[in-house]
Write a protein that holds these residues in place. Structure first.
Motif, short mmCIF file in Angstrom:
data_model
loop_
_atom_site.label_atom_id
_atom_site.label_comp_id
_atom_site.label_asym_id
_atom_site.label_seq_id
_atom_site.Cartn_x
_atom_site.Cartn_y
_atom_site.Cartn_z
N ALA A 155 -8.08 -37.13 -32.74
CA ALA A 155 -7.89 -38.50 -32.27
C ALA A 155 -6.43 -38.94 -32.39
O ALA A 155 -5.97 -39.80 -31.65
CB ALA A 155 -8.79 -39.45 -33.07
N GLN A 156 -5.69 -38.36 -33.33
CA GLN A 156 -4.28 -38.69 -33.52
C GLN A 156 -3.38 -37.93 -32.56
O GLN A 156 -2.22 -38.29 -32.40
CB GLN A 156 -3.84 -38.36 -34.95
CG GLN A 156 -4.52 -39.16 -36.02
CD GLN A 156 -4.16 -38.64 -37.39
OE1 GLN A 156 -3.84 -37.47 -37.57
NE2 GLN A 156 -4.21 -39.53 -38.38
N VAL A 157 -3.88 -36.88 -31.94
CA VAL A 157 -3.06 -36.02 -31.10
C VAL A 157 -2.95 -36.62 -29.70
O VAL A 157 -3.95 -36.86 -29.04
CB VAL A 157 -3.65 -34.60 -31.02
CG1 VAL A 157 -2.89 -33.74 -30.03
CG2 VAL A 157 -3.65 -33.96 -32.40
N PHE A 158 -1.72 -36.85 -29.26
CA PHE A 158 -1.48 -37.32 -27.90
C PHE A 158 -1.35 -36.14 -26.96
O PHE A 158 -1.94 -36.12 -25.89
CB PHE A 158 -0.21 -38.19 -27.86
CG PHE A 158 0.13 -38.67 -26.48
CD1 PHE A 158 -0.65 -39.62 -25.84
CD2 PHE A 158 1.22 -38.14 -25.81
CE1 PHE A 158 -0.34 -40.05 -24.57
CE2 PHE A 158 1.54 -38.57 -24.53
CZ PHE A 158 0.76 -39.52 -23.91
N ALA A 159 -0.58 -35.12 -27.37
CA ALA A 159 -0.39 -33.94 -26.52
C ALA A 159 0.07 -32.76 -27.38
O ALA A 159 0.69 -32.93 -28.43
CB ALA A 159 0.66 -34.21 -25.45
N VAL A 160 -0.27 -31.57 -26.93
CA VAL A 160 0.25 -30.32 -27.47
C VAL A 160 0.86 -29.60 -26.29
O VAL A 160 0.16 -29.28 -25.33
CB VAL A 160 -0.86 -29.47 -28.13
CG1 VAL A 160 -0.31 -28.15 -28.61
CG2 VAL A 160 -1.51 -30.22 -29.28
N ARG A 161 2.17 -29.37 -26.33
CA ARG A 161 2.82 -28.78 -25.17
C ARG A 161 3.89 -27.79 -25.59
O ARG A 161 4.46 -27.88 -26.67
CB ARG A 161 3.42 -29.86 -24.28
CG ARG A 161 4.53 -30.66 -24.91
CD ARG A 161 5.12 -31.65 -23.95
NE ARG A 161 4.18 -32.70 -23.70
CZ ARG A 161 4.45 -33.99 -23.82
NH1 ARG A 161 5.63 -34.38 -24.16
NH2 ARG A 161 3.54 -34.89 -23.58
N THR A 162 4.16 -26.86 -24.69
CA THR A 162 5.21 -25.86 -24.89
C THR A 162 6.46 -26.33 -24.16
O THR A 162 6.39 -26.71 -23.00
CB THR A 162 4.77 -24.50 -24.33
OG1 THR A 162 3.53 -24.13 -24.96
CG2 THR A 162 5.80 -23.44 -24.62
N VAL A 163 7.59 -26.31 -24.87
CA VAL A 163 8.86 -26.74 -24.28
C VAL A 163 9.93 -25.69 -24.54
O VAL A 163 9.86 -24.94 -25.50
CB VAL A 163 9.32 -28.11 -24.83
CG1 VAL A 163 8.34 -29.20 -24.47
CG2 VAL A 163 9.54 -28.06 -26.32
N GLN A 164 10.92 -25.66 -23.65
CA GLN A 164 12.09 -24.80 -23.81
C GLN A 164 13.15 -25.61 -24.55
O GLN A 164 13.53 -26.69 -24.10
CB GLN A 164 12.60 -24.39 -22.42
CG GLN A 164 13.71 -23.38 -22.44
CD GLN A 164 13.18 -21.96 -22.58
OE1 GLN A 164 12.01 -21.70 -22.35
NE2 GLN A 164 14.04 -21.06 -22.96
N GLN A 165 13.61 -25.11 -25.70
CA GLN A 165 14.59 -25.84 -26.49
C GLN A 165 15.26 -24.90 -27.49
O GLN A 165 14.76 -23.79 -27.70
CB GLN A 165 13.93 -27.00 -27.25
CG GLN A 165 13.01 -26.55 -28.36
CD GLN A 165 12.40 -27.72 -29.10
OE1 GLN A 165 12.20 -28.78 -28.54
NE2 GLN A 165 12.11 -27.54 -30.37
N PRO A 166 16.36 -25.32 -28.11
CA PRO A 166 16.93 -24.50 -29.18
C PRO A 166 15.97 -24.46 -30.37
O PRO A 166 15.44 -25.50 -30.78
CB PRO A 166 18.23 -25.22 -29.55
CG PRO A 166 18.53 -26.10 -28.39
CD PRO A 166 17.22 -26.45 -27.76
#
Length: 184
Positions: A111-122
């Motif tokens: 319920a606390q999770v808005f999104a889980v996503r993979t991103v390109q970053q350092p």
């Protein structure tokens, strides 16, 4: 002797028609195997602990028992550290998502999770201050921006260094858990 933590990838590959292969839905589980860097560090720690335990036995036979107890306590600390190192990672269950670090554990209910996503970053290389370009799996909580979210796992941590395909499978699995349980 069955070693279930070694079969996580094979179960994922074997069940192509099932998006989330698992036996007991209520248990916390890591949707990937510990990486070779993590297992090697834990194995070396346990090797060191065996030498320290041997030293404790020698000290107990030849010297004072209090000195042997101190060395035995040190060996137990090294063993506990190796076991904690093996438990580190991302764990999921129907109740939420858990990020286990060496000293801390953070749990977020679905319920606390808005999104889980993979991103390109350092990202940090093996947790050291040096950063390299890579991918990170981020947990964005309700009311939090994606910029301030610490990574759950990266392509350059001890579990996925040199194993980009394993990172993709694990990230997809965690994202699938998030999608399945956010819908309810």
């Amino acid at each position: 002797m069955p070693l279930p933590f070694l079969t996580a990838d094979r179960v994922f590959e074997a069940a192509d028609d099932v998006p989330l292969p698992y036996d007991d839905r209520d248990r916390w589980r890591r949707p990937y195997r510990p990486g070779p860097w993590r297992v090697a560090a834990a194995a070396l720690s346990l090797l060191l602990a065996s030498f320290v335990l041997f030293a404790a036995v020698i000290i107990a036979v030849t010297a004072e028992l209090t000195s042997a107890a101190v060395v035995f306590g040190l060996a137990l600390l090294v063993i506990a550290g190796a076991l904690r190192l093996l438990r580190m990672g991302v764990w999921v269950s129907p109740r939420g998502l858990r990020h286990v670090g060496f000293l801390t554990t953070r749990t977020a209910s679905w319920a606390q999770v808005f999104a889980v996503r993979t991103v390109q970053q350092p990202v940090r290389w093996l947790g050291l201050p040096r950063t390299v370009q890579g991918q990170a799996l981020l947990l964005v909580r309700q009311g939090q921006s994606a910029d301030g979210a610490p990574p759950l796992m990266t392509t350059h941590n001890a579990d996925f260094l040199g194993r980009a395909e394993a990172f993709d499978r694990a990230a997809d699995s965690v994202e699938a858990w998030a999608e399945e349980h956010q819908a309810h």
